[in-house]
Write a protein that holds these residues in place. Structure first.
Motif, PDB file in Angstrom:
ATOM      1  N   ILE A 128      64.003  49.702  -3.484  1.00  0.00           N
ATOM      2  CA  ILE A 128      63.259  50.769  -4.257  1.00  0.00           C
ATOM      3  C   ILE A 128      62.329  50.096  -5.181  1.00  0.00           C
ATOM      4  O   ILE A 128      61.034  50.589  -5.675  1.00  0.00           O
ATOM      5  CB  ILE A 128      64.427  51.571  -5.198  1.00  0.00           C
ATOM      6  CG1 ILE A 128      63.786  52.774  -5.609  1.00  0.00           C
ATOM      7  CG2 ILE A 128      64.975  50.923  -6.325  1.00  0.00           C
ATOM      8  CD1 ILE A 128      63.361  53.784  -4.390  1.00  0.00           C
ATOM      9  N   VAL A 129      62.605  48.733  -5.456  1.00  0.00           N
ATOM     10  CA  VAL A 129      61.520  48.103  -6.450  1.00  0.00           C
ATOM     11  C   VAL A 129      60.300  48.041  -5.477  1.00  0.00           C
ATOM     12  O   VAL A 129      59.003  47.956  -5.890  1.00  0.00           O
ATOM     13  CB  VAL A 129      62.080  46.337  -6.709  1.00  0.00           C
ATOM     14  CG1 VAL A 129      60.980  45.890  -7.477  1.00  0.00           C
ATOM     15  CG2 VAL A 129      63.264  46.604  -7.506  1.00  0.00           C
TER      16      VAL A 129
ATOM     17  N   ALA B  26      58.783  50.209  -3.746  1.00  0.00           N
ATOM     18  CA  ALA B  26      57.727  51.220  -4.091  1.00  0.00           C
ATOM     19  C   ALA B  26      56.869  50.949  -5.128  1.00  0.00           C
ATOM     20  O   ALA B  26      55.646  51.494  -5.214  1.00  0.00           O
ATOM     21  CB  ALA B  26      58.772  52.434  -4.417  1.00  0.00           C
ATOM     22  N   GLY B  27      57.233  50.149  -6.183  1.00  0.00           N
ATOM     23  CA  GLY B  27      56.394  49.863  -7.284  1.00  0.00           C
ATOM     24  C   GLY B  27      56.471  50.644  -8.334  1.00  0.00           C
ATOM     25  O   GLY B  27      57.639  51.546  -8.506  1.00  0.00           O
ATOM     26  N   GLN B  28      55.674  50.779  -9.215  1.00  0.00           N
ATOM     27  CA  GLN B  28      55.918  51.380 -10.677  1.00  0.00           C
ATOM     28  C   GLN B  28      55.473  52.796 -10.713  1.00  0.00           C
ATOM     29  O   GLN B  28      54.242  53.014 -10.064  1.00  0.00           O
ATOM     30  CB  GLN B  28      55.008  50.438 -11.548  1.00  0.00           C
ATOM     31  CG  GLN B  28      55.223  50.860 -13.076  1.00  0.00           C
ATOM     32  CD  GLN B  28      54.355  49.918 -13.914  1.00  0.00           C
ATOM     33  OE1 GLN B  28      53.755  49.037 -13.437  1.00  0.00           O
ATOM     34  NE2 GLN B  28      54.243  50.435 -15.273  1.00  0.00           N
TER      35      GLN B  28
END
Lengths: 387, 308
Positions: B59-60, B62-64
């Motif tokens: 899920i990280v 995916a980015g911010q």
């Protein structure tokens, strides 16, 4: 008008069923369900209903029950579940998640004492522990109010100005297993009150990540938006009540309900079924010439500080009756509500009825006498009323 | 096997025009999960998918907010809840008559450990969900702690002397639920892998794919060696590549040659196995035991029921 003889568990489930069917032309209805005493009859009822477009998922835990609601809600469906006590405690992570995703999920909670030790009877500690979860919280006094609050909760939750989940609370056994005459409306009337749900952030084919990584400045903005939505709730709630009254011909409870408060000098503040007993004691006190009144807090989140302040304005003595305790502080209702009492008033907290101890008129009379006789407020009084 | 692997990506005309994993993702160099996503992209093709990814490296990736490196809509779920959130999405798709394929993408922590009850229950309910477990044998996102997928002897930040317990057999556990499809896939065998992903995407009901996913950061291995490490794990028999239909029909997809040098090299190439806990003779014996059981259960015949 169709009068049915229902327990509050069945009243909640009947309302959820009608609300669910009202979304048949939209994305349908559903939720994850899991049994726990004293809520089980609610989900049993739901599992016996037929839906043109509905899916009740019998999951393996409360944590997953809310997770299924989250998935279905993100897919645009109207959702419902129910839980209680340790079940809510186990569900907590996803209770917070549901609010942070800004999903209009409605959950019925039967207030039951948290354990261990094991206790299946009423107190409000389980849902009050969720007061910071970002959900709207309504506490009900009778079965009709449970039924009406579930219907009203959908309209409130799904309003574009709100988009927050709603927790509808009722007292274990005192309501959950007590049958009362309840006006259960027909589908056509409910259809008029509850339009098809259109969730603005429904998952479609657009490649977005819902609930992904937030950095501090985004979180600040998201929390501010969430809080702004909470602050819009009182106004939207009043509009929902007006609309409810127009469609159903009966008026559901407001955030705060005063009783004989116009000239009251001494007031008792309570939630849920305790308030019914308090009113009886107020009536008896009035007959003795005491200028007593009572206030019931129906909406606990957002906390109706303004309304409570208005209601308590004439009082010189205010007693907060808590069927809960925040250990190391005192009653939660008192802790949150005392600032709404007039600055010159003596405010005393009484914690009673924990673990389902029956709150009788004589207990409240004792409290009223204590409140009148006091020279100053003291530490929260913890009363043991069970016999 | 033909292994047309180019720079860790399967690149053919059949790749998704809008791939699942888009540029701008935050994965480490050499992350096995990046390769898994590219293979999934190829296997899924142009089908409409929705993904659920619990708290994990995935899920990280995916980015911010508000950006997303994924080419499909994604729900970032709580750690233990991916299979339950996916159940909700799948039921909603079902009752609205949509052919959306709902995909869970979770690591070993979210599958073997904290998500086990949720995964097991979704499998038992036979939810219409494809569950992909990318197994890097470690809590990678939190900096490399042991999970129940960490193999015996591996050093992690919470097992500094090496883990003392064996790895859970997740595929056996999932197959025991008698789900329509449970299979392991190898990043070093993309033809077999993409074929099985297509099959898994096409089937209905609960489908489970297990993939050994190298984590150079946690394994203390060279980023460029990931696929080679998987190849050695498959070749030595350490990581069996097989499929189970309805919990009964077993089929081995890649026969190992039990090469002792591959086994030695697999362990020698990873810093996490440095130390005296690794006994290659004992591991080889355990591999043989495992395989005699697998061969005994292999019912032959890789039928696809015309689902592809």
């Amino acid at each position: 008008m169709t009068i049915d003889f229902l327990s509050a568990n069945h009243a909640a489930a009947a309302a959820a069923t009608l609300a669910g069917r009202a979304n048949r032309n939209g994305r349908g209805f559903g939720g994850g369900v899991y049994p726990i005493t004293p809520q089980t009859e609610c989900i049993e009822y739901l599992c016996q209903q037929r839906f043109d477009k509905g899916e009740i998922v019998r999951v393996e835990s409360e944590h997953s029950a809310m997770a299924v609601c989250i998935g279905m809600a993100l897919a645009g469906a109207r959702t419902f579940t129910a839980s209680s006590s340790n079940g809510l405690a186990y569900m907590t992570e996803n209770v917070f998640a549901a609010a942070l995703y800004r999903l209009p999920i409605v959950m019925m909670a039967v207030n039951r004492t948290l354990g261990p030790p094991w206790n299946i009877w009423v107190d409000h500690g389980d849902t009050l522990a969720l007061r910071d979860s970002g959900w709207i919280q309504l506490y009900c006094e009778d079965n009709q109010e449970v039924f009406d609050s579930v219907l009203l909760a959908y309209r409130l939750a799904e309003d574009r100005r709100v988009l927050l989940p709603v927790l509808v609370c009722q007292d274990a056994f005192v309501l959950s297993h007590t049958m009362m005459q309840t006006d259960v409306s027909d589908q056509a009337t409910v259809d008029r009150f509850l339009p098809t749900l259109r969730l603005p952030h429904q998952l479609t084919e657009q490649p977005v990540t819902v609930g992904g990584l937030d950095f501090p400045h985004e979180t600040e903005a998201h929390r501010r938006q969430h809080e702004e939505a909470m602050r819009r709730v009182p106004q939207v709630h009043r509009e929902c009540i007006d609309e409810f009254a127009r469609v159903f011909g009966r008026r559901p409870a407001g955030a705060v309900q005063g009783y004989r408060m116009d000239d009251a000098e001494v007031a008792l503040v309570a939630m849920s079924t305790t308030a019914s007993t308090v009113r009886k004691v107020v009536d008896a006190a009035r007959e003795r010439g005491i200028k007593a009144g009572s206030v019931r807090v129906h909406m606990f989140r957002p906390f109706p500080e303004q309304e409570l302040r208005q209601a308590l304005a004439p009082c010189r003595r205010v007693g907060f009756l808590d069927r809960d305790i925040s250990l190391g502080l005192g009653g939660v209702l008192w802790a949150e509500g005392r600032a709404a009492a007039p600055s010159y008033a003596l405010v005393q907290n009484y914690v009673l009825g924990l673990g389902g101890g029956d709150i009788r008129p004589r207990d409240i009379e004792r409290i009223l006498a204590d409140l009148q006789a006091r020279e100053q407020a003291g530490e929260p009084s913890i009363l043991e009323v069970a016999t | 096997m033909i292994e047309p692997v180019l720079h860790g990506r399967c690149q053919t005309a059949r790749d998704r025009t809008e791939p699942l994993l888009r540029p701008g993702n935050s994965n480490c160099g050499g992350c096995g999960m990046s390769i898994v996503l590219n293979m999934l992209s190829r296997g899924i093709g142009q089908r409409r998918v929705q993904m659920v990814i619990p708290a994990c490296c995935g899920i990280v990736t995916a980015g911010q907010f508000p950006f997303s490196a994924y080419g499909a809509p994604v729900v970032a779920s709580t750690f233990a809840s991916a299979a339950a959130v996916a159940s909700g999405l799948a039921r909603a798709a079902q009752m609205n008559g949509e052919d959306t394929r709902v995909l869970c993408f979770a690591g070993d922590g979210g599958t073997y450990d904290i998500g086990m009850a949720t995964v097991s229950a979704a499998a038992e309910r036979d939810e219409d969900v494809l569950y992909v477990c990318y197994d890097n044998e470690i809590y990678g996102n939190t900096g490399g702690q042991r999970s129940s997928a960490t193999p015996f002897g591996a050093r992690t930040s919470t097992t500094p002397q090496g883990k003392l317990q064996e790895k859970k057999d997740i595929l056996a556990i999932m197959a025991a639920h008698r789900v329509p499809y449970a299979a392991s896939i190898s990043l070093a065998h993309p033809e077999d892998t993409v074929r099985k992903i297509r099959r898994a995407v096409g089937l209905r009901g609960f489908r489970f794919l297990h993939v050994l996913s190298p984590c150079p950061t946690g394994w203390k291995s060279e980023p460029a060696d990931g696929i080679e490490l998987v190849r050695m794990a498959v070749r030595s028999g350490l990581y069996p590549v097989y499929q189970v239909r309805s919990g009964r029909r077993f089929h081995v997809d890649v026969e190992p040659d039990f090469d002792r040098e591959a086994l030695r090299s697999y362990f020698a190439s990873q810093g996490r196995f440095k130390g005296d806990r690794i006994d290659l003779d004992a591991i080889a014996a355990s591999i043989q035991d495992n395989w005699s059981e697998l061969h005994r259960r292999d019912t032959g015949g890789d039928d696809d029921d015309g689902q592809e």
